[in-house]
Write a protein that holds these residues in place. Structure first.
Motif, PDB file in Angstrom:
ATOM      1  N   PHE A 194       0.826  -1.212   0.000  1.00  0.00           N
ATOM      2  CA  PHE A 194       0.000   0.000   0.000  1.00  0.00           C
ATOM      3  C   PHE A 194       0.864   1.268   0.000  1.00  0.00           C
ATOM      4  O   PHE A 194       0.479   2.285  -0.559  1.00  0.00           O
ATOM      5  CB  PHE A 194      -0.960   0.009   1.198  1.00  0.00           C
ATOM      6  N   GLY A 195       2.048   1.201   0.632  1.00  0.00           N
ATOM      7  CA  GLY A 195       2.919   2.369   0.665  1.00  0.00           C
ATOM      8  C   GLY A 195       3.336   2.813  -0.727  1.00  0.00           C
ATOM      9  O   GLY A 195       3.360   4.015  -1.033  1.00  0.00           O
ATOM     10  N   ARG A 196       3.640   1.849  -1.567  1.00  0.00           N
ATOM     11  CA  ARG A 196       4.014   2.170  -2.947  1.00  0.00           C
ATOM     12  C   ARG A 196       2.840   2.803  -3.691  1.00  0.00           C
ATOM     13  O   ARG A 196       3.016   3.774  -4.437  1.00  0.00           O
ATOM     14  CB  ARG A 196       4.460   0.890  -3.656  1.00  0.00           C
ATOM     15  N   ARG A 197       1.644   2.294  -3.452  1.00  0.00           N
ATOM     16  CA  ARG A 197       0.462   2.845  -4.123  1.00  0.00           C
ATOM     17  C   ARG A 197       0.157   4.261  -3.621  1.00  0.00           C
ATOM     18  O   ARG A 197      -0.240   5.127  -4.396  1.00  0.00           O
ATOM     19  CB  ARG A 197      -0.732   1.917  -3.917  1.00  0.00           C
ATOM     20  N   VAL A 198       0.369   4.495  -2.323  1.00  0.00           N
ATOM     21  CA  VAL A 198       0.158   5.833  -1.774  1.00  0.00           C
ATOM     22  C   VAL A 198       1.139   6.822  -2.407  1.00  0.00           C
ATOM     23  O   VAL A 198       0.769   7.927  -2.813  1.00  0.00           O
ATOM     24  CB  VAL A 198       0.297   5.823  -0.240  1.00  0.00           C
ATOM     25  N   ARG A 199       2.410   6.412  -2.504  1.00  0.00           N
ATOM     26  CA  ARG A 199       3.409   7.307  -3.093  1.00  0.00           C
ATOM     27  C   ARG A 199       3.102   7.609  -4.550  1.00  0.00           C
ATOM     28  O   ARG A 199       3.352   8.724  -5.041  1.00  0.00           O
ATOM     29  CB  ARG A 199       4.804   6.687  -2.983  1.00  0.00           C
ATOM     30  N   SER A 200       2.536   6.648  -5.252  1.00  0.00           N
ATOM     31  CA  SER A 200       2.271   6.847  -6.683  1.00  0.00           C
ATOM     32  C   SER A 200       1.226   7.929  -6.930  1.00  0.00           C
ATOM     33  O   SER A 200       1.211   8.534  -8.006  1.00  0.00           O
ATOM     34  CB  SER A 200       1.817   5.532  -7.326  1.00  0.00           C
ATOM     35  N   VAL A 201       0.345   8.174  -5.944  1.00  0.00           N
ATOM     36  CA  VAL A 201      -0.675   9.219  -6.112  1.00  0.00           C
ATOM     37  C   VAL A 201      -0.342  10.466  -5.296  1.00  0.00           C
ATOM     38  O   VAL A 201      -1.143  11.403  -5.237  1.00  0.00           O
ATOM     39  CB  VAL A 201      -2.079   8.699  -5.726  1.00  0.00           C
ATOM     40  N   SER A 202       0.851  10.474  -4.680  1.00  0.00           N
ATOM     41  CA  SER A 202       1.269  11.610  -3.849  1.00  0.00           C
ATOM     42  C   SER A 202       2.697  12.001  -4.203  1.00  0.00           C
ATOM     43  O   SER A 202       3.628  11.811  -3.408  1.00  0.00           O
ATOM     44  CB  SER A 202       1.177  11.246  -2.355  1.00  0.00           C
ATOM     45  N   PRO A 203       2.896  12.553  -5.391  1.00  0.00           N
ATOM     46  CA  PRO A 203       4.261  12.855  -5.837  1.00  0.00           C
ATOM     47  C   PRO A 203       4.995  13.858  -4.955  1.00  0.00           C
ATOM     48  O   PRO A 203       6.230  13.874  -4.937  1.00  0.00           O
ATOM     49  CB  PRO A 203       4.047  13.409  -7.248  1.00  0.00           C
TER      50      PRO A 203
END
Length: 306
Positions: A194-203
């Motif tokens: 989930f951390g990777r997915r969060v970072r992908s939408v929070s540049p």
């Protein structure tokens, strides 16, 4: 004859019993007494019913549970001047909410446009959400990630954070992705990675995090924010180990002003509360069984037929 839901021993939903012969509370000077129209079911109600709070919060048996309700004022204390008998109100109960009558000292008028179920669902979630946002010192322009963002507190915190001018990213079950997006909240699937997915939408990064899930993900949230002081947990008892704040309820922080503001926002359509199902008050045990089964999307509310 007035009735209420009592439990005389700790245990599962079956210990909740519809009991006749309840007394109508006499209001203290700052209280109102209402005939309860609706009482919201909270996870903490089930925790208390099961005896899991003993050692933290003493429960004297037999007891009535429930902390939030909405209804019609039938009596008021000598110091009450802000409502009249016959007014519709919502608020925190002092005597338990799973009853036909309840006393409240923190209450506000119910806006006409709010249903009883939505009105009863506002106090606890909004108080908790405002408390954690203040603990996080969330500011306009910051990005907040909420783990478990589709639950009652997560959805409320997300919407209030948006109103404060923050950007919100929520981790949720795939079935809740569209619901989150309907609230204006960016949503990603929870679980491994989930951390990777969060970072992908929070540049531009994550400034603060709220964990409503208790899913042992505090290290990942600390890594996302870079600062354990900007992470708040609601139920993960390992919070102190990671330097994370554990947010706990304090009745002394209940505020009529904040509750009135939330009620007005909900009446104006600026806050949404998802109602999963209503049950007759006498069927509180059935509501608790559904809650225990998991997968409930929205609030469960007990209604009294007012």
């Amino acid at each position: 004859m007035p009735s209420e839901i009592l439990f005389s021993t700790f245990g599962g939903p079956e210990v909740l019993e519809w009991t006749a012969g309840a007394e109508v509370p006499e209001p203290l000077p700052s209280q109102v007494v209402i005939v309860v129209a609706a009482a919201a079911v909270n996870a903490l109600d089930a925790t208390r019913r099961a005896g899991e709070l003993e050692g933290i919060l003493t429960t004297f048996l037999p007891s009535v549970i429930g902390r939030e309700a909405a209804g019609v004022v039938i009596a008021r204390g000598s110091a009450v001047t802000d409502v009249e008998v016959g007014d519709e109100v919502l608020g925190f109960t002092d005597t338990g909410a799973y009853a036909q009558f309840a006393a409240l000292s923190t209450y506000v008028r119910k806006p006409d446009s709010l249903s009883w179920a939505v009105a009863a669902s506002l106090p606890v979630a909004s108080q908790t959400a405002n408390r954690v946002l203040n603990q996080l010192e969330l500011r306009a322009g910051e990005t907040l990630v909420i783990a478990g963002g589709a639950g009652a507190i997560g959805a409320m915190a997300g919407q209030l954070a948006l109103i404060r001018g923050a950007k919100v990213v929520a981790t949720v079950n795939p079935a809740d992705l569209l619901y989150m997006r309907s609230l204006g909240i960016t949503a990603v699937r929870y679980g491994h990675g989930f951390g990777r997915r969060v970072r992908s939408v929070s540049p531009n990064g994550i400034d603060a995090a709220l964990d409503t899930s208790g899913a042992r993900i505090l290290p990942e949230l600390v890594q996302l924010t870079g600062d354990p002081a900007r992470v708040v947990a609601l139920s993960d008892r390992s919070a102190e180990f990671f330097g994370v704040q554990l947010s706990q309820s304090d009745p002394a922080t209940r505020s009529k002003t904040r509750l009135r503001g939330v009620a007005d926002l909900a009446a104006a359509g600026a806050l949404s509360v998802r109602i999963a199902r209503t049950y007759p008050l006498s069927q509180a045990a059935a509501a608790h069984r559904e809650l225990a089964g998991g997968g409930v999307r929205g609030r469960l509310v007990l209604v009294n037929g007012v």
